[in-house]
Design a protein around this motif. Sequence first.
Motif, short mmCIF file in Angstrom:
data_model
loop_
_atom_site.label_atom_id
_atom_site.label_comp_id
_atom_site.label_asym_id
_atom_site.label_seq_id
_atom_site.Cartn_x
_atom_site.Cartn_y
_atom_site.Cartn_z
N LYS A 242 4.24 3.72 -8.84
CA LYS A 242 4.34 3.42 -10.28
C LYS A 242 4.80 4.71 -10.95
N ARG B 293 -3.56 14.53 -6.74
CA ARG B 293 -3.59 13.22 -7.37
C ARG B 293 -3.48 13.48 -8.87
N ALA B 294 -2.35 13.14 -9.47
CA ALA B 294 -2.17 13.34 -10.91
C ALA B 294 -2.98 12.27 -11.63
N GLY B 295 -4.25 12.54 -11.81
CA GLY B 295 -5.16 11.58 -12.40
C GLY B 295 -6.59 11.95 -12.03
N ALA B 296 -7.50 11.02 -12.31
CA ALA B 296 -8.92 11.33 -12.13
C ALA B 296 -9.46 10.87 -10.78
N GLY B 297 -9.31 9.56 -10.49
CA GLY B 297 -9.94 8.99 -9.30
C GLY B 297 -9.14 9.31 -8.05
N ALA C 120 -3.42 4.64 -17.61
CA ALA C 120 -2.83 5.98 -17.70
C ALA C 120 -1.33 5.93 -17.88
N ARG D 163 -0.02 9.36 -7.55
CA ARG D 163 -0.89 8.71 -8.53
C ARG D 163 -1.91 7.89 -7.73
N SER D 164 -1.82 6.55 -7.79
CA SER D 164 -2.76 5.76 -6.98
C SER D 164 -2.22 5.52 -5.57
N ARG E 213 -12.17 0.71 -11.51
CA ARG E 213 -11.64 0.33 -10.20
C ARG E 213 -12.09 -1.08 -9.87
N ASN F 299 -5.65 12.35 -18.21
CA ASN F 299 -5.17 11.04 -18.70
C ASN F 299 -6.28 10.23 -19.37
N LYS G 44 -1.92 -1.69 -13.22
CA LYS G 44 -2.87 -0.81 -13.94
C LYS G 44 -2.12 0.01 -14.99
C1 3PG Z 1 -6.95 7.58 -12.64
O1 3PG Z 1 -7.80 7.53 -11.73
O2 3PG Z 1 -6.52 8.66 -13.08
C2 3PG Z 1 -6.49 6.32 -13.30
O3 3PG Z 1 -7.02 5.21 -12.67
C3 3PG Z 1 -4.97 6.21 -13.43
O4 3PG Z 1 -4.34 5.83 -12.25
P1 3PG Z 1 -2.74 5.73 -12.15
O5 3PG Z 1 -2.19 7.11 -12.19
O6 3PG Z 1 -2.48 5.08 -10.84
O7 3PG Z 1 -2.24 4.91 -13.29
#
Ligand code: 3PG
Length: 334
Positions: free
Chosen positions: A37, A103-107, A302, A83-84, A252, A130, A299
């Motif tokens: 994505k 991982r450009a993001g949190a999870g 973000a 990302r994911s 999630r 994000n 999703k």
């Molecule tokens: C995250 O964990 O940063 C969000 O769920 C965003 O995920 P994405 O980058 O796949 O949109």
Amino acid sequence: MPYFSFHHSEPTRKKTVQAEFFTTLVHKMKVLVATEKPFAKVAVDGIREVVESAGYELALLEKYTDKQQLLDAVSDADALIIRSDIVDAAVLDAAKKLKIVVRAGAGYDNIDLEAATSHGVVAMNTPGQNSNAVAELALGLMVFAVRNMYNGTSGTELKGKKLGIHAFGNVGRNVARIAQGFGMDVYAYDAYCPDEAMVAANVKPVHSAEELYKTCDIVSLHIPATAETKNSINHDLVNLMPKGGVLVNTARKEVIDEEGLIALLQERTDLKYITDIMPVADAKFRTLFEGRYFATPKKMGAQTAEANINAGIAAAKQIVDFIQNGNTRFQVNK
Ligand code: 3PG
């Protein structure tokens, strides 16, 4: 200065600092952005600027449809921004030169952390970058739910309603801030967050998930997917919600016990489930709960230019800082 290698006790890819130094002298570092994505173009431009200013090369793999495309693209990458996108043992096996994945993001539940460690690869995330985007979407989904999905019938307002924030991290705090602007009465439950942090944000702390669900008209999920949280949002917990309760998920899909929630929505026709992460049983939810269930096709939390810029550029900077200075501040596979 050469990059600092990450040495696990028994790494499969031990390299001496001297060899690393030699490598950096003769080899232009390659940073691969692999995003099924894609980021907004403006964010990719920003990432390119950071990477090229450091003297590295940027490669892009966007909208790939086949895992083999990722395996091929990663084969000569020194650093990876995702990302994911799934980074498992197969990807790490293919990534012979990889030193760092961000991982450009949190999870970061999409990265096999043990495999990264055993391959001598540092894994990082970009916490907080994000979170405003995800929080804004959560509130948007709440309005959508209480206005009956804009179907022309009379709905309700968020003002004065009790909102339960399940996990008070970066996203949860932004949700609280925005919800207060709507005039909501905000509660939160987070076993790892002290009451004082909630009180300082004008949020009422509760001390169990059960208490949160029992108290709140709307519950917004912000828990990560871990062994502890998987399937934890189940029939009995959501059944504690008052009449007309709305469950909003921008976290999630794995945290939901889907069959339990389906059974509950069949018993309780007053409840709604609105999610930014399509459940495995999406078709079943759609057929059974028309008007009470909604899932975004992809999703979207973000998916804003701002979040893409913040998280993408942070990821690129973290890579440069790791390679040049050995900074491992955001490493998650320690
Ligand atoms: C995250 O964990 O940063 C969000 O769920 C965003 O995920 P994405 O980058 O796949 O949109």
